[in-house]
Design a protein around this motif. Structure first.
Motif, short mmCIF file in Angstrom:
data_model
loop_
_atom_site.label_atom_id
_atom_site.label_comp_id
_atom_site.label_asym_id
_atom_site.label_seq_id
_atom_site.Cartn_x
_atom_site.Cartn_y
_atom_site.Cartn_z
N ARG A 138 0.81 -1.22 0.00
CA ARG A 138 0.00 0.00 0.00
C ARG A 138 0.84 1.27 0.00
NH1 ARG A 138 -4.79 0.50 2.26
NH2 ARG A 138 -4.71 2.46 1.06
N ILE A 139 2.15 1.16 0.13
CA ILE A 139 2.98 2.36 0.24
C ILE A 139 2.76 3.32 -0.92
CG2 ILE A 139 5.35 3.25 0.28
CD1 ILE A 139 6.11 0.81 1.98
N PRO A 140 2.85 2.88 -2.19
CA PRO A 140 2.68 3.84 -3.29
C PRO A 140 1.35 4.55 -3.30
CG PRO A 140 3.72 1.82 -4.09
CD PRO A 140 3.24 1.53 -2.70
N ASP A 141 0.25 3.81 -3.09
CA ASP A 141 -1.04 4.49 -3.19
C ASP A 141 -1.32 5.36 -1.97
OD1 ASP A 141 -3.45 2.98 -1.55
OD2 ASP A 141 -1.81 1.62 -2.07
N MET A 142 -0.78 5.00 -0.79
CA MET A 142 -1.00 5.84 0.39
C MET A 142 -0.17 7.12 0.31
SD MET A 142 -1.58 3.20 3.58
CE MET A 142 -2.19 4.50 4.67
N VAL A 143 1.03 7.04 -0.24
CA VAL A 143 1.84 8.24 -0.46
C VAL A 143 1.14 9.15 -1.48
CG1 VAL A 143 4.02 9.12 -1.42
CG2 VAL A 143 4.04 7.19 0.18
N THR A 144 0.62 8.54 -2.54
CA THR A 144 -0.09 9.32 -3.57
C THR A 144 -1.31 10.00 -2.97
OG1 THR A 144 0.61 7.73 -5.25
CG2 THR A 144 -1.20 9.19 -5.82
N THR A 145 -2.07 9.28 -2.19
CA THR A 145 -3.25 9.85 -1.56
C THR A 145 -2.88 11.00 -0.64
OG1 THR A 145 -4.46 7.76 -1.68
CG2 THR A 145 -5.23 9.37 -0.07
N ALA A 146 -1.82 10.80 0.15
CA ALA A 146 -1.38 11.85 1.08
C ALA A 146 -1.02 13.13 0.33
CB ALA A 146 -0.19 11.36 1.90
N LEU A 147 -0.28 13.01 -0.75
CA LEU A 147 0.11 14.20 -1.51
C LEU A 147 -1.10 14.86 -2.18
CD1 LEU A 147 3.45 12.96 -3.07
CD2 LEU A 147 3.17 14.94 -1.57
N ARG A 148 -2.04 14.04 -2.64
CA ARG A 148 -3.23 14.60 -3.27
C ARG A 148 -4.06 15.36 -2.23
NH1 ARG A 148 -4.58 10.53 -6.25
NH2 ARG A 148 -5.79 9.48 -4.65
N VAL A 149 -4.20 14.79 -1.04
CA VAL A 149 -4.95 15.45 0.03
C VAL A 149 -4.27 16.76 0.43
CG1 VAL A 149 -5.62 15.27 2.46
CG2 VAL A 149 -6.01 13.34 0.92
N ALA A 150 -2.93 16.74 0.51
CA ALA A 150 -2.19 17.93 0.93
C ALA A 150 -2.38 19.10 -0.01
CB ALA A 150 -0.70 17.60 1.05
N THR A 151 -2.54 18.83 -1.29
CA THR A 151 -2.54 19.88 -2.30
C THR A 151 -3.92 20.19 -2.86
OG1 THR A 151 -1.97 18.22 -3.98
CG2 THR A 151 -0.16 19.44 -3.00
N SER A 152 -4.93 19.46 -2.50
CA SER A 152 -6.26 19.69 -3.05
C SER A 152 -7.08 20.57 -2.11
CB SER A 152 -6.99 18.37 -3.29
OG SER A 152 -7.18 17.68 -2.06
N GLY A 153 -8.08 21.26 -2.69
CA GLY A 153 -8.92 22.13 -1.87
C GLY A 153 -8.07 23.15 -1.14
N ARG A 154 -8.40 23.40 0.13
CA ARG A 154 -7.51 24.24 0.94
C ARG A 154 -6.30 23.40 1.31
NH1 ARG A 154 -9.87 26.87 6.27
NH2 ARG A 154 -9.27 24.94 7.31
N PRO A 155 -5.08 23.84 0.95
CA PRO A 155 -3.89 23.02 1.22
C PRO A 155 -3.67 22.81 2.71
CG PRO A 155 -3.39 24.84 -0.27
CD PRO A 155 -4.74 25.11 0.29
N GLY A 156 -2.84 21.83 3.02
CA GLY A 156 -2.50 21.59 4.42
C GLY A 156 -1.56 20.42 4.56
N PRO A 157 -1.00 20.23 5.76
CA PRO A 157 -0.04 19.16 5.97
C PRO A 157 -0.71 17.79 6.10
CG PRO A 157 -0.43 20.32 8.03
CD PRO A 157 -1.20 21.06 6.96
#
Length: 548
Positions: A138-157
């Motif tokens: 799951r490492i690749p898709d969880m890293v991808t999801t994390a980066l997508r969440v960080a940069t979508s909508g209002r950004p955040g960590p």
């Protein structure tokens, strides 16, 4: 295919997804991750404290508009990152924090495993996403999801927890599917509802004293040009939050910064775009703003619409997309002449107050007034310089006196009021833009919190310049009753010199500029320690119900 470890998968995924800079301190179980990140060509900056590493990632991201990674080992290495991550959360900055953690097969039962603590729970309130990776696949898709969440909508960590046994487990590489970055991060710009756009234009057409207020959302949406087009077409005065300075130049004819209080108090229409309603802007409420003013609110986060004050028109959408919609709908509807008396009134106030301020800025009085120090910095810096300000009095004085002309070129302690961000922000910014002047204007108290990061700057040859307003302690001291206020007039320049920096001590206002010239010409990290008046107290809006 050959076997590959979780650590190798994590490093390769970060590289595939475009991560090119990380900040960390070595430690288990992250050592193999860090080694593999370096092998993948990711620039790795090892810092002196994980909190500063998170802040460097924050500074780097603010001036690039991209995501940097900070890493910590299990236990205290990860918990040390929390203040830096919380600052990014408060400022809506996409920092990606990764922490090593105790092995999965040892968790639970309260057996006191080495450095065991629920890091996922600790990060959850200060991130948009906090998760633990439990399956190596799951490492690749969880890293991808994390980066997508960080940069979508209002950004955040975001935070990912990496247990040691997941990192060191091996699997045949044929079982791993790496992400396609173009598909993973296709940007979508949600537009505002057409009817709401028309209603907003109608309110603008009816107003006599409108202002536009913007925040850092303009920077993240890359909406500076769209904002400029609307401001200049309509002829409406604009003001930014401290975090959003530079989206339009501070010397723009419609900025009129010295008339800010009057503009807020007398405006009959507020167009608020890309910023939250919080203590920084008085929650958009009386007495800072007229209770009768109409409000148009534009934000990508629907929860922000009408949060602290009911708005007349709420538009949920991307700042750039919505501003472009507003401009198109305004063509032929808005008349600059309607607002001309309002603009003229603010311009007159601005000119009068600017002249008065310049007299204080030019004072030769000793000990040096912080505003005189700000004037010397202002007059020295290039137009495209990046300025970082961190402290109490110096933060407020610099806000009043030093302009910013480019988006993302002004960083400060932020809405969380975090002290100690200055030097780490400056290092991150200088790494991102080695071709630009980067100056950190520090209070002496805030400087002490991250001072050892001078060593980081020296080791990596990062020629950031730090100017310290040395007023002998925390805040000003006009009454002499603050407990623990006094820090003494520490020769931070000697400390910096011992670490390998160019360093100078200055008391005479006339010597500030020559010292700045020598510092930037040195090509090394530099500290200019400037003694300032401990009685000088900056006046600013009260942000809380208690006094300090």
């Amino acid at each position: 295919m050959s076997n590959i470890s979780g650590a190798q998968i994590l490093a390769r995924t970060l590289k595939v997804l475009g991560i090119d800079t990380m900040f960390y301190i070595m430690g288990g179980p992250m050592l193999e991750v860090e080694s593999n990140c370096i092998k993948e060509g990711i620039r790795a900056i090892d810092v002196r404290h994980e909190q500063a590493g998170a802040m460097m990632a924050h500074g780097w991201g603010r001036v690039t508009g991209r995501v940097a990674v900070c890493m910590g080992c299990s236990g205290p290495g990860s918990t040390n990152m929390t203040t830096g991550v919380a600052t990014a959360w408060a400022d809506a900055v996409p920092v990606f924090a990764i922490g090593g953690s105790a092995p999965l097969d040892s968790l639970g039962g309260g057996r006191g495993i080495f450095q065991e603590i629920d890091q996922v729970a600790l990060f959850r309130p200060i991130t948009k996403m906090s998760e633990r990776v439990t399956d190596i696949r799951r490492i690749p898709d969880m890293v991808t999801t994390a980066l997508r969440v960080a940069t979508s909508g209002r950004p955040g960590p975001v935070y990912l927890d990496m247990p040691g046994d997941v990192l060191y487990r091996k699997i045949d590489e044929s079982e791993i599917v790496y992400p396609d970055p173009e598909r993973a991060f296709a940007r979508h710009r949600p537009h505002g509802a057409p009817q709401a756009i028309l209603e907003a234009v109608e309110l603008l057409a009816q107003a006599q004293r409108p202002i536009i207020m913007s925040g850092s959302g303009i920077i993240w949406a890359q909406a500076s040009d769209a904002l400029r087009d609307l401001v200049e077409y309509a002829g409406i005065p604009f003001y930014t939050t401290p975090q959003g300075r530079g989206v339009l130049p501070d010397d723009h004819e419609l900025a009129m910064l010295y008339a800010r209080s009057t503009a807020f108090r007398e405006a009959d229409l507020l167009l608020v775009v890309g910023t939250r309603s919080n203590y920084v802007n008085g929650h958009l409420s009386a007495p800072r703003f007229s209770a009768d003013a109409r409000v148009i609110q534009i934000n990508i986060d629907p929860q922000e619409i009408g949060l602290t004050r009911p708005c007349d028109v709420g538009i949920v959408g991307d700042a750039k997309a919505v501003l472009e919609q507003l401009l198109a709908a305004s063509r032929g509807r808005l008349d600059r002449a309607r607002y001309a008396p309002w603009v003229s009134r603010l311009a007159g106030i601005n000119e009068e107050k600017a002249k008065a301020a310049e007299q204080t800025l030019g004072s030769d009085k000793l000990p040096m007034h912080p505003l005189r120090l700000c004037k010397e910095v202002r007059d020295f810096l290039d137009r495209d310089a990046i300025l970082v300000v961190d402290g109490q009095e110096i933060l407020n004085y610099a806000r009043q006196s030093i302009p910013t002309y480019h988006p993302g070129h002004r960083l400060n302690s932020g809405t969380f009021g975090t002290m100690g961000v200055g030097l780490p922000f400056g290092i991150g910014a200088k790494l991102a833009h080695p071709d630009k002047q980067v100056l950190v204007l520090h209070g002496d108290g805030s400087f002490g919190m991250s001072a050892m990061e001078l060593d980081t700057a020296v080791r990596f040859g990062i020629p950031v310049v730090v100017v310290i307003s040395l007023n002998g302690g925390w805040t000003a001291d006009p009454d002499g009753v603050k407990p623990g206020r006094n820090l003494g007039y520490t020769r931070y320049d000697k400390m910096a010199e011992a670490l390998g920096c160019h360093a100078e001590y200055v008391e005479d206002p006339a010597q500030v500029r020559p010292a700045l010239e020598r510092a930037f010409q040195s090509g090394r990290p530099a500290v200019i320690n400037v003694r300032t008046d401990h009685m000088a107290r900056a006046v600013t809006a009260k942000f809380s119900s208690y006094s300090t």
